[in-house]
Design a protein around this motif. Sequence first.
Motif, PDB file in Angstrom:
ATOM      1  N   ALA A   1       7.397  12.955   3.095  1.00 32.14           N
ATOM      2  CA  ALA A   1       8.392  12.171   2.375  1.00 32.14           C
ATOM      3  C   ALA A   1       7.903  11.848   0.959  1.00 32.14           C
ATOM      4  O   ALA A   1       6.717  11.650   0.729  1.00 32.14           O
ATOM      5  CB  ALA A   1       8.655  10.883   3.131  1.00 32.14           C
ATOM      6  N   HIS A  17      10.027   9.629  -1.237  1.00 35.77           N
ATOM      7  CA  HIS A  17      10.550   8.320  -1.656  1.00 35.77           C
ATOM      8  C   HIS A  17       9.936   7.213  -0.815  1.00 35.77           C
ATOM      9  O   HIS A  17       9.568   7.423   0.341  1.00 35.77           O
ATOM     10  CB  HIS A  17      12.073   8.283  -1.512  1.00 35.77           C
ATOM     11  N   ALA A  18       9.854   6.033  -1.399  1.00 34.50           N
ATOM     12  CA  ALA A  18       9.242   4.895  -0.708  1.00 34.50           C
ATOM     13  C   ALA A  18       9.966   4.589   0.600  1.00 34.50           C
ATOM     14  O   ALA A  18       9.333   4.322   1.629  1.00 34.50           O
ATOM     15  CB  ALA A  18       9.251   3.672  -1.615  1.00 34.50           C
ATOM     16  N   SER A  19      11.290   4.646   0.564  1.00 32.67           N
ATOM     17  CA  SER A  19      12.059   4.331   1.770  1.00 32.67           C
ATOM     18  C   SER A  19      11.825   5.370   2.862  1.00 32.67           C
ATOM     19  O   SER A  19      11.741   5.044   4.052  1.00 32.67           O
ATOM     20  CB  SER A  19      13.551   4.250   1.448  1.00 32.67           C
ATOM     21  N   ALA A  20      11.677   6.632   2.456  1.00 35.89           N
ATOM     22  CA  ALA A  20      11.425   7.695   3.424  1.00 35.89           C
ATOM     23  C   ALA A  20      10.016   7.578   4.018  1.00 35.89           C
ATOM     24  O   ALA A  20       9.811   7.842   5.202  1.00 35.89           O
ATOM     25  CB  ALA A  20      11.603   9.052   2.773  1.00 35.89           C
ATOM     26  N   LYS A  44       8.408   4.735   4.400  1.00 35.62           N
ATOM     27  CA  LYS A  44       8.486   3.606   5.335  1.00 35.62           C
ATOM     28  C   LYS A  44       9.128   4.046   6.648  1.00 35.62           C
ATOM     29  O   LYS A  44       8.664   3.693   7.734  1.00 35.62           O
ATOM     30  CB  LYS A  44       9.292   2.472   4.714  1.00 35.62           C
ATOM     31  N   ARG A  45      10.194   4.822   6.546  1.00 36.92           N
ATOM     32  CA  ARG A  45      10.892   5.319   7.736  1.00 36.92           C
ATOM     33  C   ARG A  45       9.955   6.142   8.602  1.00 36.92           C
ATOM     34  O   ARG A  45       9.965   6.042   9.830  1.00 36.92           O
ATOM     35  CB  ARG A  45      12.092   6.185   7.322  1.00 36.92           C
ATOM     36  N   GLN A  46       9.135   6.991   7.961  1.00 34.66           N
ATOM     37  CA  GLN A  46       8.189   7.831   8.697  1.00 34.66           C
ATOM     38  C   GLN A  46       7.182   6.971   9.451  1.00 34.66           C
ATOM     39  O   GLN A  46       6.881   7.228  10.611  1.00 34.66           O
ATOM     40  CB  GLN A  46       7.472   8.773   7.719  1.00 34.66           C
ATOM     41  N   LYS A  47       6.669   5.930   8.794  1.00 31.62           N
ATOM     42  CA  LYS A  47       5.705   5.035   9.442  1.00 31.62           C
ATOM     43  C   LYS A  47       6.344   4.330  10.641  1.00 31.62           C
ATOM     44  O   LYS A  47       5.734   4.204  11.702  1.00 31.62           O
ATOM     45  CB  LYS A  47       5.196   3.989   8.445  1.00 31.62           C
ATOM     46  N   GLN A  48       7.586   3.866  10.454  1.00 33.46           N
ATOM     47  CA  GLN A  48       8.282   3.173  11.544  1.00 33.46           C
ATOM     48  C   GLN A  48       8.542   4.118  12.708  1.00 33.46           C
ATOM     49  O   GLN A  48       8.418   3.737  13.871  1.00 33.46           O
ATOM     50  CB  GLN A  48       9.605   2.592  11.042  1.00 33.46           C
TER      51      GLN A  48
END
Length: 87
Positions: free
Chosen positions: A2, A4-7, A9-13
Amino acid sequence: MANHASAIKRQKQSIKRNARNRAARTRIKNVVKAVRAAVQNNDKAAAEQALQAANSAVAKIAGKGIIHWKNASRKISRLAKAVNGMA
């Protein structure tokens, strides 16, 4: 990977949730195995106690959406049938 920052974060979650869900599914397998072992050993008291623990664990995991509620109901029903079928 990923960008982007949001992507990110999504990967970590996603990784965290995957690990939590996998642990929950493993827990279901273990409680079901405990009931089956007690039934096979013809230990009625242990089977009933293990069944109660299994019912609780399976219902809790189904409530969180990790397994389908009908799958949980089927597991609980089959375990109860096995325990009640002990003479």
